[in-house]
Design a protein around this motif. Structure first.
Motif, short mmCIF file in Angstrom:
data_model
loop_
_atom_site.label_atom_id
_atom_site.label_comp_id
_atom_site.label_asym_id
_atom_site.label_seq_id
_atom_site.Cartn_x
_atom_site.Cartn_y
_atom_site.Cartn_z
N GLY A 120 -6.19 11.56 12.17
CA GLY A 120 -5.91 10.61 11.18
C GLY A 120 -7.10 10.30 9.94
N LEU A 121 -8.24 10.45 10.36
CA LEU A 121 -9.21 10.24 9.49
C LEU A 121 -9.44 11.34 8.39
N VAL A 164 -5.12 2.31 10.46
CA VAL A 164 -4.96 1.06 11.28
C VAL A 164 -5.26 1.65 12.68
N ASP A 165 -6.20 0.88 13.65
CA ASP A 165 -6.60 1.68 14.90
C ASP A 165 -6.79 0.38 15.76
N MET A 166 -6.15 0.43 17.01
CA MET A 166 -6.33 -0.83 17.95
C MET A 166 -8.05 -0.82 18.36
N GLY A 167 -8.69 0.35 18.42
CA GLY A 167 -10.14 0.41 18.90
C GLY A 167 -10.97 -0.38 18.20
N LYS A 168 -12.25 -0.64 18.77
CA LYS A 168 -13.37 -1.29 18.24
C LYS A 168 -14.01 -0.32 17.15
N LYS A 169 -14.18 0.91 17.47
CA LYS A 169 -14.52 1.77 16.55
C LYS A 169 -13.81 2.90 16.03
N PRO A 170 -14.20 3.75 15.07
CA PRO A 170 -12.97 5.01 14.94
C PRO A 170 -13.58 6.15 15.68
N GLY A 171 -12.73 7.13 15.90
CA GLY A 171 -13.34 8.56 16.36
C GLY A 171 -13.79 8.25 17.90
N ARG A 172 -13.06 7.63 18.62
CA ARG A 172 -13.78 7.33 20.03
C ARG A 172 -13.61 8.48 21.06
N ILE A 193 0.91 -1.08 0.00
CA ILE A 193 0.11 0.13 -0.05
C ILE A 193 0.73 1.14 0.01
N GLU A 194 0.32 2.52 -0.47
CA GLU A 194 1.15 3.36 -0.31
C GLU A 194 1.40 4.27 0.89
N VAL A 195 0.09 4.58 1.61
CA VAL A 195 0.15 5.10 2.97
C VAL A 195 -0.73 4.37 3.98
N VAL A 196 0.03 4.57 5.14
CA VAL A 196 -0.48 3.67 6.35
C VAL A 196 -0.73 4.96 7.41
N VAL A 197 -1.81 5.05 7.79
CA VAL A 197 -2.23 6.38 8.91
C VAL A 197 -2.39 5.19 10.33
N LEU A 225 -10.14 0.79 6.33
CA LEU A 225 -10.01 0.96 7.77
C LEU A 225 -9.99 -0.48 8.36
N HIS A 226 -8.85 -0.42 9.14
CA HIS A 226 -8.59 -1.74 9.91
C HIS A 226 -8.41 -1.37 11.38
N LEU A 227 -9.66 -1.89 11.87
CA LEU A 227 -9.75 -2.04 13.45
C LEU A 227 -9.30 -2.88 14.37
N ARG A 228 -9.16 -2.71 15.58
CA ARG A 228 -8.76 -3.94 16.42
C ARG A 228 -7.53 -4.32 16.14
#
Length: 395
Positions: free
Chosen positions: A15-16, A32-40, A4-8, A125-128
């Motif tokens: 980030g979004l 990429v985010d470790m949370g269950k949902k974005p924008g917590r 891929i070209e960019v990882v945020v 979007l890649h969560l958890r």
């Protein structure tokens, strides 16, 4: 391994925003985010209604070791640009005092706008997914390893936030990545945070929880904010206290003018001559919360006598008490309740135009992870939008 070209790293406000902007430029972007949902943090901000920007946002509303750093991004993507974005999406919002803008319905509306923008821009979007390592390869590309996959990319954007609200998953990963690549990270502390009080002051003000007083609060360095203060079970909060906390250092007093619109000395003289038989307790209770007045009488800060019994010296002393009430906090409530983190990645290490690390091509830092802290009232979100937009034009 995914090419891929960019990882945020971080699916928050900055980030979004960055991911959508880079996607619109035709870049392949993964968030990429470790949370269950974005924008917590967005979801719980502003009492669940998200104070998403401020009409008055300017570089003067930010703390940073280099006060010039924010000028570029704030001028290139302004609060008016973000307002135009939410208008295009039909967001219902309202104006509050001091230039603050809030969602009419829910902070989820802001998250939905950002996710829609990312969807339109082709962002994945890649969560958890906890980021385990970021490695720079000999060919100049990066490997971003998570708990479930590895990305091979050209650019890495760190939008991992600060240390505030650990219950939402805040970690120091952004600072660790900065240090890994030789960038200076300035000391961090909780900001926009309530004060705790020493035991003797907590005892003095026991029972005042929930009382609010419009005040002018001044730091030891002379910084002032005019808004409400709020007594809590643990100490002092309210907008004016949260604001001044960013400028407070351990061991310092803060000074509070409890009656900023009143010539207190003249009022006391008027009461003495015109309502002399009335008790100071009752007279002051007409302009300050009664329970607060009772507490100040109990601890001897206010004399328990009638107005006509006041001497000139007592009037001067009482004027000082009411207009320059000194409190020395014990500390703050810390990252648990703080709205933002003060300090972070030294902005001298970054391009103010692109947010790329000067000594590490292809590595970017945006949002709260950097040493930029806004005032209370939507300013931190505006910096997230502005820094995310600027980085998204370049990464």
């Amino acid at each position: 391994m995914q090419q891929i070209e960019v990882v945020v790293i971080g699916a928050g406000a900055a980030g979004l925003m960055c991911a959508a902007q880079a996607g619109y430029r035709g870049r392949q972007v993964a968030v990429v985010d470790m949370g269950k949902k974005p924008g917590r943090k967005i979801l719980i901000s502003g009492g669940g209604r998200c104070n998403f920007t401020n009409e008055n946002a300017s570089p003067a509303n930010y703390l940073c070791k280099n006060p010039h750093f924010v000028k570029s991004c704030l001028s290139r993507y302004t609060q008016h640009d973000f307002i135009e974005l939410v208008d295009r999406h039909g967001l219902a919002y309202h104006h509050k005092t001091l230039g603050q803008l809030f969602c009419d319905n829910s902070a989820q509306d802001i998250v939905d706008i950002l996710l829609t923008e990312c969807d339109w821009a082709g962002v994945s979007l890649h969560l958890r997914q906890e980021v385990l390592a970021v490695e720079h390869q000999a060919d100049g590309r990066y490997l971003v390893k998570t708990t479930t996959q590895t990305f091979n990319c050209e650019s890495v954007v760190i939008a991992a936030g600060g240390l505030t609200m650990p219950k939402l998953g805040a970690t120091p990963i952004g600072y660790k990545i900065a240090e890994q690549f030789g960038l200076t990270v300035l000391p961090t502390t909780a900001a926009l945070v309530p004060f705790t009080l020493h035991d003797h002051d907590k005892a003095r003000f026991d029972g005042l929880s929930g009382i609010s007083v419009d005040s002018l609060v001044t730091s030891a360095s002379g910084i002032q904010f005019r808004e409400n203060i709020l007594f809590t079970h643990r100490g002092l909060s309210g907008p004016a206290i949260l604001q001044i906390s960013s400028f407070w250092k351990a061991g310092e007093f803060v000074s509070i003018n409890l009656l900023p619109d009143l010539d207190v000395q003249a009022q006391l003289h008027d009461w003495r001559s015109e309502q002399g038989q009335k008790s100071l307790r009752n007279l002051l209770s007409t302009i300050l919360p009664k329970r607060f007045v009772e507490a100040l009488i109990s601890d001897g800060s206010i004399p328990d006598k009638n107005a006509n019994q006041l001497s000139h010296t007592e009037i001067e002393k009482l004027t000082e008490t009411l207009t320059s009430w000194k409190i020395k906090p014990n500390g703050t409530e810390g990252y648990r309740t703080a709205e933002v983190t003060l300090g972070g990645v030294d902005t001298d290490e970054l391009s103010s135009k692109t947010f790329e690390a000067k000594k590490q091509k292809g590595l970017y830092f945006i949002g709260e992870v950097t040493d930029v802290t806004g005032w209370l009232g939507g300013y931190n979100f505006q910096y997230a939008w502005s820094s995310g937009w600027a980085c998204g034009q370049a990464c």
